[in-house]
Design an enzyme around this catalytic site. Structure first.
Site, PDB file in Angstrom:
ATOM      1  N   LYS A   1     -67.957 -52.895 -52.714  1.00 37.58           N
ATOM      2  CA  LYS A   1     -67.104 -53.034 -51.540  1.00 37.58           C
ATOM      3  C   LYS A   1     -66.995 -51.662 -50.878  1.00 37.58           C
ATOM      4  O   LYS A   1     -66.277 -50.786 -51.344  1.00 37.58           O
ATOM      5  CB  LYS A   1     -65.694 -53.510 -51.918  1.00 37.58           C
ATOM      6  CG  LYS A   1     -64.901 -53.857 -50.656  1.00 37.58           C
ATOM      7  CD  LYS A   1     -63.408 -53.788 -50.854  1.00 37.58           C
ATOM      8  CE  LYS A   1     -62.766 -52.576 -50.274  1.00 37.58           C
ATOM      9  NZ  LYS A   1     -63.011 -52.265 -48.871  1.00 37.58           N
TER      10      LYS A   1
ATOM     11  N   VAL B   1     -53.673 -45.904 -54.250  1.00 42.81           N
ATOM     12  CA  VAL B   1     -54.401 -47.166 -54.462  1.00 42.81           C
ATOM     13  C   VAL B   1     -55.011 -47.169 -55.868  1.00 42.81           C
ATOM     14  O   VAL B   1     -55.025 -48.199 -56.550  1.00 42.81           O
ATOM     15  CB  VAL B   1     -55.478 -47.380 -53.372  1.00 42.81           C
ATOM     16  CG1 VAL B   1     -56.311 -48.616 -53.661  1.00 42.81           C
ATOM     17  CG2 VAL B   1     -54.821 -47.505 -51.996  1.00 42.81           C
TER      18      VAL B   1
ATOM     19  N   GLU C   1     -52.020 -34.042 -50.230  1.00 41.51           N
ATOM     20  CA  GLU C   1     -53.388 -34.076 -49.724  1.00 41.51           C
ATOM     21  C   GLU C   1     -53.361 -34.470 -48.246  1.00 41.51           C
ATOM     22  O   GLU C   1     -52.814 -35.520 -47.898  1.00 41.51           O
ATOM     23  CB  GLU C   1     -54.199 -35.117 -50.518  1.00 41.51           C
ATOM     24  CG  GLU C   1     -55.654 -35.156 -50.123  1.00 41.51           C
ATOM     25  CD  GLU C   1     -56.438 -36.239 -50.869  1.00 41.51           C
ATOM     26  OE1 GLU C   1     -55.951 -37.383 -50.960  1.00 41.51           O
ATOM     27  OE2 GLU C   1     -57.546 -35.938 -51.343  1.00 41.51           O
TER      28      GLU C   1
ATOM     29  N   GLY D   1     -61.131 -43.306 -54.402  1.00 40.60           N
ATOM     30  CA  GLY D   1     -60.215 -43.446 -53.280  1.00 40.60           C
ATOM     31  C   GLY D   1     -58.931 -42.676 -53.537  1.00 40.60           C
ATOM     32  O   GLY D   1     -58.902 -41.750 -54.362  1.00 40.60           O
TER      33      GLY D   1
ATOM     34  N   CYS E   1     -62.573 -34.796 -51.197  1.00 47.66           N
ATOM     35  CA  CYS E   1     -61.531 -34.893 -52.230  1.00 47.66           C
ATOM     36  C   CYS E   1     -61.360 -33.612 -53.034  1.00 47.66           C
ATOM     37  O   CYS E   1     -60.251 -33.213 -53.361  1.00 47.66           O
ATOM     38  CB  CYS E   1     -61.877 -36.030 -53.186  1.00 47.66           C
ATOM     39  SG  CYS E   1     -63.555 -35.884 -53.830  1.00 47.66           S
TER      40      CYS E   1
ATOM     41  N   GLU F   1     -61.819 -42.159 -59.548  1.00 47.91           N
ATOM     42  CA  GLU F   1     -62.078 -40.839 -58.958  1.00 47.91           C
ATOM     43  C   GLU F   1     -61.173 -40.753 -57.729  1.00 47.91           C
ATOM     44  O   GLU F   1     -61.426 -41.397 -56.718  1.00 47.91           O
ATOM     45  CB  GLU F   1     -63.550 -40.701 -58.606  1.00 47.91           C
ATOM     46  CG  GLU F   1     -64.402 -40.830 -59.869  1.00 47.91           C
ATOM     47  CD  GLU F   1     -65.858 -40.436 -59.679  1.00 47.91           C
ATOM     48  OE1 GLU F   1     -66.111 -39.273 -59.334  1.00 47.91           O
ATOM     49  OE2 GLU F   1     -66.725 -41.280 -59.877  1.00 47.91           O
TER      50      GLU F   1
END
Ligand code: NAD
Length: 493
Positions: A186, A243, A395, A239, A295, A261
């Site tokens: 996805k 989540v 972040e 992500g 990230c 991750e």
């Protein structure tokens, strides 16, 4: 449509792009579609089918069926398939780089020079590892004939974010395929184009039907059913930390293995004996690469007090000269952020940071690029102030960093380790003994010395705490992670 696009890219975008399930291009069962927006212009560049649970069910069932034959192939046969795919990707590298630049808004020079070639190398790397890997180990036990047999899991589900669609696909999915699993992917709703284009190339390369399936759609409509499907044997999620916690909890209900991750808020510690030019290049690069939507990048810059003024002077001058423009333009050094929502988030952090008492070291923020009015451009901004400031703590995921002066090693380490994130940090100094000492005390998955954002084949990568569980990227550990251990034992007495 942009004139510089390859004919293949034009053809691909000039249709409602279906889902790829069981080696077939299918419109979603519900008939929904999503418009894909070019962040450099705010214009629609493509329309894709958008699926839901029904499409996921079909994809998982067909992946499960394909697993029966794919897992029976020898490693050499699987490697041959993957190397054919790599050749196909290579032959269409320019189209892939253009689609990635258009979809994400990232600078074409980076997509073409880094993302696409690095991702293609990854296919070959895992094809090679599949052939060289140990699929078992004998155990030296008393009165027992015993061994470990390593076998693939079955259907592996992947849920991806929007910042590195092509590389995340390659880095995560290739080890799973090489190990004999089949996959349902996805992609992020915002940036599915290269994932779908890879399916076209996989089809042309002769990857058997059902081995790779891509279902585009919203998190809850596609991601959740993928996790909950009884034939999905493991999940790899990349992500946000928020989540990620929900995904871990859903996987825990089944329970199935779940690699996470997640987000980061990396620190760079620059001592006053550091090579100033290198530190400036690395850190300016850290927040302009992919428009700071990385990230593991460095967004907390801790500068030793004697070097602070010289560092600020050089880094602000470097950032001011960054060429901001549409991703697809080869002259662009930094593209827009990915969406209107992301632009709002990045600008909102700037407002909040200032309201909470930060000072702007470099004024940035919303910027217009001539001829590209609807684009989501943000000029780099640097703030300084208290480490309690929201822009130090959270972040932002844009071209922004927060600077704090420190006196000594102890204070720097305390600042580095003050957050729950634990992805990647770096240390800059000519004193390598100090670098290694500091690197070891940073609580994270990765510590880099005199550089930031370091990726190499054979170098494991991952996060801890709020930055995730597991990881791997391009190393044997990632490959073995997609094999489950089965012990086989026969008592001899
Ligand atoms: P996100 O968490 O919002 O979305 C990631 C994916 O999860 C998307 O495909 C989304 O549709 C899906 N999703 C959302 N809700 C879901 C649900 N309830 N069930 C199932 N799936 C769901 O992240 P994003 O905004 O797309 O990406 C940015 C984040 O990704 C940043 O925090 C960044 O640090 C992180 N990231 C981490 C790494 C890493 O290697 N650690 C790499 C890239 C990005």
């Amino acid at each position: 449509m942009n004139d510089s696009l390859t004919p293949q890219a034009k053809d691909f975008l000039n249709q409602t792009i279906p889902l790829f399930i069981n080696g077939t291009w299918l419109s979603s069962e519900c008939g929904n579609t999503t418009d894909i927006i070019d962040p450099s212009s705010g214009q629609t560049i493509a329309t894709v089918s958008s699926g839901d649970e029904k499409d996921v069910n079909l994809a998982v069932e067909t992946a499960d069926k394909a697993f029966r034959s794919w897992s029976k192939l020898s490693p050499e046969e699987r490697a041959e398939h993957l190397n054919k795919l790599a050749d196909k990707l290579q032959s269409e590298a320019k189209t892939l780089a253009q689609l990635e630049a258009l979809d994400v808004g990232k600078a074409f020079v980076n997509a073409d020079g880094f993302d696409i070639p690095f991702g293609i190398d990854c296919v070959r790397y895992y094809a090679d590892l599949a052939v060289k890997a140990d699929y078992g180990a004998s155990l030296d036990l008393e009165d027992m004939d015993a061994r470990i047999h390593r076998a693939p899991y079955g259907v592996c589900g992947f849920i991806f974010p929007w910042n590195f669609p092509f590389d995340l696909f390659m880095w995560n999915v290739m080890p799973a395929l090489a190990a004999g699993n089949t996959v349902v992917i996805k992609p992020a709703e915002l940036t599915p184009l290269t994932s779908l284009y890879v399916c076209k190339l996989a089809e042309e390369a002769g990857i058997p039907a059902g081995v790779i399936n891509v279902v585009v759609g919203a998190g809850r409509k596609v991601g959740t059913p993928l996790i909950e499907h009884p034939k999905t044997r493991r999940i790899s999620f990349t992500g946000s930390s928020g989540v990620g916690k929900q995904i871990a909890s859903m996987c825990g209900q089944r329970p199935i293995p779940c690699k996470l991750e997640l987000g980061g808020k990396g620190a760079a510690v620059v001592f006053d004996d550091a090579d100033l030019d290198n530190a400036v290049t690395q850190l300016a690069g850290a927040i302009t690469l992919n428009t700071g939507q990385v990230c593991c990048t460095a967004t907390r810059w801790l500068i030793q007090e004697n070097l602070y003024d010289a560092f600020v002077e050089k880094v602000t001058s470097k950032l001011k000269s960054t060429v901001i423009g549409p991703g697809i333009d080869p002259k662009t050094e930094m593209g827009p952020v990915v969406s209107q929502a992301q632009q709002d988030t990045v600008l909102d952090y700037l407002d909040k940071g200032l309201t909470q008492g930060a000072t702007a070291v470099l004024d940035g923020g919303k910027v217009d690029v001539e001829g590209h009015d609807g684009g989501y451009y943000v000029a780099p901004y640097l703030l300084t102030g208290s480490p309690e400031n929201i822009c130090f703590q959270e972040e932002i995921f844009g071209p922004a960093a927060f600077l704090v002066k420190f006196k000594d090693e102890e204070e720097a380490l305390e600042l580095v380790n003050s957050l729950e994130y634990g992805l990647a940090n770096s240390v800059f100094s000519e004193d390598l003994e100090r670098c290694n000492r500091v690197a070891e005390q940073m609580v994270a998955g990765n510590s880099w010395i005199n550089a930031h954002n370091v990726f190499a084949y054979g170098l494991p990568y991952g996060g801890i705490n709020m930055s995730g569980v597991g990881g791997g990227v391009n190393c044997p550990e990632t490959f073995y992670d997609y094999l489950r251990d089965l012990t086989i034992a026969r008592p001899l007495v």
